[in-house]
Design a protein around this motif. Structure first.
Motif, PDB file in Angstrom:
ATOM      1  N   GLU A  87       0.924  -1.210  -0.119  1.00  0.00           N
ATOM      2  CA  GLU A  87       0.012   0.177  -0.108  1.00  0.00           C
ATOM      3  C   GLU A  87       0.860   1.396   0.030  1.00  0.00           C
ATOM      4  OE1 GLU A  87      -2.730  -3.183   0.316  1.00  0.00           O
ATOM      5  OE2 GLU A  87      -0.880  -2.934   1.493  1.00  0.00           O
ATOM      6  N   ARG A 158      -6.989   2.694 -11.918  1.00  0.00           N
ATOM      7  CA  ARG A 158      -7.561   2.786 -10.665  1.00  0.00           C
ATOM      8  C   ARG A 158      -8.469   4.206 -10.799  1.00  0.00           C
ATOM      9  NH1 ARG A 158      -3.657   4.064  -6.367  1.00  0.00           N
ATOM     10  NH2 ARG A 158      -2.264   4.811  -7.871  1.00  0.00           N
ATOM     11  N   ASN A 161     -11.004   4.586  -5.174  1.00  0.00           N
ATOM     12  CA  ASN A 161      -9.971   4.178  -4.105  1.00  0.00           C
ATOM     13  C   ASN A 161      -8.816   4.312  -4.514  1.00  0.00           C
ATOM     14  OD1 ASN A 161     -12.912   3.291  -3.350  1.00  0.00           O
ATOM     15  ND2 ASN A 161     -12.385   1.111  -3.651  1.00  0.00           N
ATOM     16  N   HIS A 165      -7.954   1.287   0.187  1.00  0.00           N
ATOM     17  CA  HIS A 165      -8.806   0.334  -0.203  1.00  0.00           C
ATOM     18  C   HIS A 165     -10.350   0.636  -0.033  1.00  0.00           C
ATOM     19  CE1 HIS A 165      -5.467  -1.556  -1.798  1.00  0.00           C
ATOM     20  NE2 HIS A 165      -4.964  -2.265  -0.585  1.00  0.00           N
ATOM     21  N   HIS A 227     -11.757  -3.575  -6.630  1.00  0.00           N
ATOM     22  CA  HIS A 227     -11.900  -2.541  -5.708  1.00  0.00           C
ATOM     23  C   HIS A 227     -11.612  -1.440  -6.305  1.00  0.00           C
ATOM     24  CE1 HIS A 227      -8.195  -3.979  -4.799  1.00  0.00           C
ATOM     25  NE2 HIS A 227      -7.612  -2.943  -4.154  1.00  0.00           N
ATOM     26  N   TRP A 228     -10.594  -1.276  -7.209  1.00  0.00           N
ATOM     27  CA  TRP A 228     -10.381  -0.313  -7.721  1.00  0.00           C
ATOM     28  C   TRP A 228     -11.012   0.294  -8.894  1.00  0.00           C
ATOM     29  CZ3 TRP A 228      -4.618  -2.367  -7.072  1.00  0.00           C
ATOM     30  CH2 TRP A 228      -4.045  -1.633  -5.614  1.00  0.00           C
ATOM     31  N   SER A 255      -2.602  -8.489  -1.207  1.00  0.00           N
ATOM     32  CA  SER A 255      -2.147  -8.082   0.160  1.00  0.00           C
ATOM     33  C   SER A 255      -3.211  -8.249   1.230  1.00  0.00           C
ATOM     34  CB  SER A 255      -1.433  -6.509   0.131  1.00  0.00           C
ATOM     35  OG  SER A 255      -2.885  -5.636   0.350  1.00  0.00           O
ATOM     36  N   GLN A 258      -5.447  -5.613   1.529  1.00  0.00           N
ATOM     37  CA  GLN A 258      -6.423  -5.483   0.541  1.00  0.00           C
ATOM     38  C   GLN A 258      -7.613  -6.374   0.965  1.00  0.00           C
ATOM     39  OE1 GLN A 258      -6.001  -7.222  -3.656  1.00  0.00           O
ATOM     40  NE2 GLN A 258      -4.870  -5.504  -3.654  1.00  0.00           N
ATOM     41  N   HIS A 259      -7.022  -7.621   1.299  1.00  0.00           N
ATOM     42  CA  HIS A 259      -7.834  -8.735   1.796  1.00  0.00           C
ATOM     43  C   HIS A 259      -9.044  -8.338   2.935  1.00  0.00           C
ATOM     44  CE1 HIS A 259      -9.464 -12.759   2.624  1.00  0.00           C
ATOM     45  NE2 HIS A 259      -9.153 -12.620   3.930  1.00  0.00           N
ATOM     46  N   ILE A 262     -11.552  -4.877   1.861  1.00  0.00           N
ATOM     47  CA  ILE A 262     -12.476  -4.741   0.930  1.00  0.00           C
ATOM     48  C   ILE A 262     -13.853  -5.628   1.185  1.00  0.00           C
ATOM     49  CG2 ILE A 262     -10.699  -4.127  -0.985  1.00  0.00           C
ATOM     50  CD1 ILE A 262     -11.024  -6.952  -1.832  1.00  0.00           C
ATOM     51  N   SER A 270     -13.294  -9.996  -3.611  1.00  0.00           N
ATOM     52  CA  SER A 270     -13.168  -9.828  -5.101  1.00  0.00           C
ATOM     53  C   SER A 270     -13.555 -10.706  -6.031  1.00  0.00           C
ATOM     54  CB  SER A 270     -11.383  -9.571  -5.315  1.00  0.00           C
ATOM     55  OG  SER A 270     -10.695  -8.776  -4.811  1.00  0.00           O
ATOM     56  N   CYS A 319       3.412  -9.099   0.489  1.00  0.00           N
ATOM     57  CA  CYS A 319       2.264  -9.642   0.638  1.00  0.00           C
ATOM     58  C   CYS A 319       1.925 -11.139   0.993  1.00  0.00           C
ATOM     59  CB  CYS A 319       1.888  -9.494  -1.048  1.00  0.00           C
ATOM     60  SG  CYS A 319       1.716  -7.971  -1.727  1.00  0.00           S
TER      61      CYS A 319
END
Length: 503
Positions: A87, A158, A161, A165, A227-228, A255, A258-259, A262, A270, A319
């Protein structure tokens, strides 16, 4: 190479694919294709007029497929942008020098070719307008094609976000920053003009149709991550994929942050979002998937989507390690990608395979470790299947494009080599890009002893140096980056404490 008589290439071993190797064999190449494979003496008898290339101290192997890559140009470390958690690294990497897409792509292509890579999926950023984006895509195709590389160009962006995220939280994060940093991030990330989503869908659809009849060029959708991208655009892409068969590559479950950030009622995971958008199918490839759970992997397997593992990148950007043994046990087609962030910044696919084999082991006896053959398959046919080009590239099967590398065995053999050694095991365990003697793309010589044939490397290096010199110094200062990193990680910690229940 005379077009009428072709050429015979003979070596100690010919590796047809990860699971089929032949000793004292040769391949017959004519008009850019593999036309025959047999013991050397038989081929010599069948094609007496063919030009002969024979070296018993070598092995002939398929060209590699780098199934997920970013053509950054000069290594980011060389620009003072150091490895970190994904990030903050993303925010700092936006300060990379903005050299031309052509120069960056040429530089990356030469590095890949010298590593034995003859096909690549290039995930790039779309430009600000339709005209600029189209020009960038065509330019990349021209560079790859002129050097003999098969390619899929997958532009993305992107769109939302852009800083953090969770959806709708960018302004809240900006408000937590000191004034000086707030202005910098507003300018580089929030205010930067992006191609309009509707124009993006129409452009990729149109260019895909244009190149659809070619064997070794394709244009894909490359939404940077679900998510982007946003639900509406994902569904627009999904509709086009169903109508026209366009392929898609996106980042997913890369990452831990991210997990964890979101998930939610509006955007659970995702994979579920991709499924609801009609994108979870055989035309989709998912880069990383480090934090995918059993349910996600089961759905990927059921729907026939592909996964690209990126071991170097996932280590460098903190990650984690993908669950490749689980993917294998489910029968998912998975490939290998260097992501523009190989472990030593050298784009050496041999090193990437070696890292994958040593990382992807399982403590579950029902899920066997990845073998040398598994990771070699990831780097060849796995990538070819993901690209939808497995009828043309990925192995030395008769009828396929003559993309192959000749690897010198002298260093690998050392003072002694057992007769029963498997050549795939030998290459995966010990080979380096510097052991490559020659690389051929479409039957044409592309690399000889580390020197590329289709482009003056000195000229490319000079272009890179001149453009880097002219580029404005955009990176954050060490002090500003430390402040930004501290603010970002504290913001995530507080947001998670307020919004995510303990497991």
């Amino acid at each position: 190479m005379p077009a009428d008589s072709g050429a015979i290439f003979a070596a100690k071993w010919v590796i047809v694919d990860a699971f089929h190797s032949h000793e004292n064999h040769a391949i017959y190449v004519s008009q850019g294709k593999i036309c025959d494979l047999a013991p050397f003496s038989e081929l010599r008898s069948r094609y007496p007029e063919a030009t002969l290339h024979k070296d018993e101290s070598t092995v002939i192997a398929p060209g590699f497929v780098n199934a997920h890559h970013h053509c950054f140009g000069v290594n980011l470390v060389n620009q003072g942008i150091l490895d970190d958690v994904l990030e903050p690294w993303i925010l700092s990497a936006a300060g990379a020098a903005d050299i031309s897409s052509r120069t960056a792509t040429e530089y990356a292509s030469l590095r890949l070719l010298k590593s034995g890579v003859t096909a690549v999926v290039d995930c790039c950023t779309a430009a600000e307008t339709v005209a600029l984006s189209e020009s960038k895509i065509r330019e990349k195709i021209q560079v790859f094609s002129s050097l003999g590389l098969a390619c899929a160009v997958a532009p993305g962006e992107r769109w939302q976000n852009r800083l953090v995220h969770p959806d709708g939280q960018d302004q809240a994060f900006l408000a937590s920053l000191p004034d000086s940093l707030r202005g910098t991030l507003q300018r580089k990330h929030i205010s930067r003009k992006r191609l309009e989503p509707e124009n993006y869908v129409n452009l990729i659809s149109r260019l895909h149709e244009e190149y659809q009849g070619t064997d070794t060029v394709d244009i894909w959708f490359g939404p940077t991550a679900p998510h982007w991208t946003g639900r509406r655009l994902l569904r627009d892409i999904g509709r086009t994929v169903r109508e026209k068969g366009v392929r898609v590559q996106t980042h997913a479950e890369e990452s831990l942050l991210q997990h964890r950030t979101i998930g939610g009622a509006d955007f659970p995971t995702s994979i579920s979002e991709l499924a609801q958008s009609g994108l979870l199918n055989e035309n989709l490839s998912l880069a990383h998937m480090v934090w995918a759970d059993d349910k996600d992997l089961d759905r990927v397997a059921e729907m026939g989507a592909h996964i690209v593992c990126n071991p170097s990148s996932n280590l460098r950007l903190r990650c984690g390690i993908a669950r490749a043994p689980r993917m294998k046990s489910l029968g998912i087609n998975f490939a290998l990608g260097m992501d523009g962030t190989s472990l030593a910044n050298d784009d050496d696919m041999f090193a990437e395979m070696r890292l994958a084999r040593n990382l992807y082991w399982s403590d579950d006896p029902t899920q066997p470790d990845l073998s040398a053959q598994d990771v070699f398959d990831m780097a060849t046919m796995g990538g070819a299947r993901l690209m939808g080009m497995d009828q043309h590239i990925g192995s030395l099967s008769i009828g396929k494009r003559a993309d192959f590398q000749i690897v010198n065995l002298n260093r690998l053999k050392g003072p002694w080599l057992a007769e029963h050694v498997d050549p795939v095991e030998l290459l995966v365990s010990s080979a380096k890009a510097t052991d490559i003697q020659k690389v051929y793309t479409g039957g044409s010589l592309a690399v000889v002893d580390g020197e590329t044939c289709g482009r003056d490397e000195h000229d490319v290096f000079q272009n890179v140096a001149e453009e880097m010199q002219r580029a404005t110094d955009q990176k954050l200062s060490t002090k500003d980056y430390a402040t930004l990193r501290s603010c970002l990680m504290r913001w995530y910690e507080n947001w998670l404490a307020d919004n995510v229940r303990p497991a």
